[in-house]
Scaffold this motif. Structure first.
Motif, short mmCIF file in Angstrom:
data_model
loop_
_atom_site.label_atom_id
_atom_site.label_comp_id
_atom_site.label_asym_id
_atom_site.label_seq_id
_atom_site.Cartn_x
_atom_site.Cartn_y
_atom_site.Cartn_z
N GLU A 28 36.58 39.56 41.55
CA GLU A 28 35.82 38.43 42.11
C GLU A 28 34.78 38.93 43.12
N SER A 73 30.56 38.69 43.06
CA SER A 73 29.82 38.18 44.21
C SER A 73 28.83 39.21 44.73
N ARG A 104 31.51 32.24 39.47
CA ARG A 104 32.32 32.85 40.52
C ARG A 104 33.44 31.89 40.94
#
Length: 240
Positions: free
Chosen positions: A35, A39, A139
């Motif tokens: 994750e 980002s 996301r």
């Protein structure tokens, strides 16, 4: 007994409970790293941050190593414990989800490589608004899919699966706009094509997030929902 307790704390062998909990924690740790990769890759692109993009590419090997570790854990549990029912579903869901997480990491690395190339070209091309919007969307899908796995939350997993259609629509709309822009300004073709590849990677990340959500539904509900539509999932699994 709640779902989490039922799935992780029902064995006479405390060691088996510990192994299953460790496997799940390792998957969630990998998910957290992936994750962050997504980002950071998006931020590097938007901010023309070559150093940040290089860091994303370098950390891809760590993600690959985590996948191998999880696969090894799953193999050892299958060989030693010969799990059945919900235990088997948990092990299978972890090994499948780790593959999707590794592929999300690969897509993040692709975005980072495009970020390096675009930062060297200097001028910010059209399409960054779409990248930020779709990037934030996928996301969130990854985050929610991981939260669903952490809490064994089939309803949240279903919500993630539903979001994939929305991402697909946004991707197609952005692609049409960018094609029109290239036709109007041929000088922009190279730069805008790079952005279109970035958007394609983001769309694929959404697909992988949906896959992980489907594994959660399989884990909790005991029903393999791959390759069937949302309406059938709701009707056959959730009685909606």
């Amino acid at each position: 007994m709640d779902t989490k307790t039922d799935l992780l704390s029902h064995h006479i062998s405390q060691q088996f409970n510990t192994e299953l909990e460790e496997l799940r924690n390792n998957l969630l740790s990998m998910g957290g790293q992936v994750e962050k990769q997504v980002s950071d890759a998006i931020d590097a692109l938007i901010n023309a941050d070559s150093e940040g993009a290089i860091s994303v590419c370098e950390k891809d090997t760590d993600i690959n190593a985590m996948e191998l570790t999880i696969d090894d854990e799953c193999s050892r549990i299958l060989a030693r414990r010969q799990p059945a029912a919900s235990d088997l579903r948990l092990v299978l869901a972890c090994t499948k989800a780790s593959t999707d997480l590794e592929r999300i990491g690969d897509e993040a690395a692709k975005i980072a490589r495009f970020a390096i190339s675009l930062s060297e070209q200097g001028e910010a091309p059209k399409g960054y608004i779409e990248v930020r919007h779709i990037g934030n969307h996928v996301r969130q899908m990854v985050q929610d899919a991981l939260n669903a796995f952490a809490r064994f939350d089939a309803d949240l997993a279903l919500a993630v699966a539903k979001e994939d259609k929305s991402v697909d629509r946004e991707y197609k709309s952005a692609t049409r706009e960018l094609v029109t822009y290239m036709m109007e300004d041929p000088r922009s073709i190279t730069r805008v094509l790079n952005i279109m590849w970035v958007l394609r990677s983001l769309e694929r990340i959404g697909d992988h997030a949906r896959n992980i959500a489907e594994y959660v539904i399989y884990l909790v509900k005991g029903k393999d929902v791959r390759h069937i539509g949302i309406k059938r999932i709701q009707a056959e699994v959730f009685d909606k």
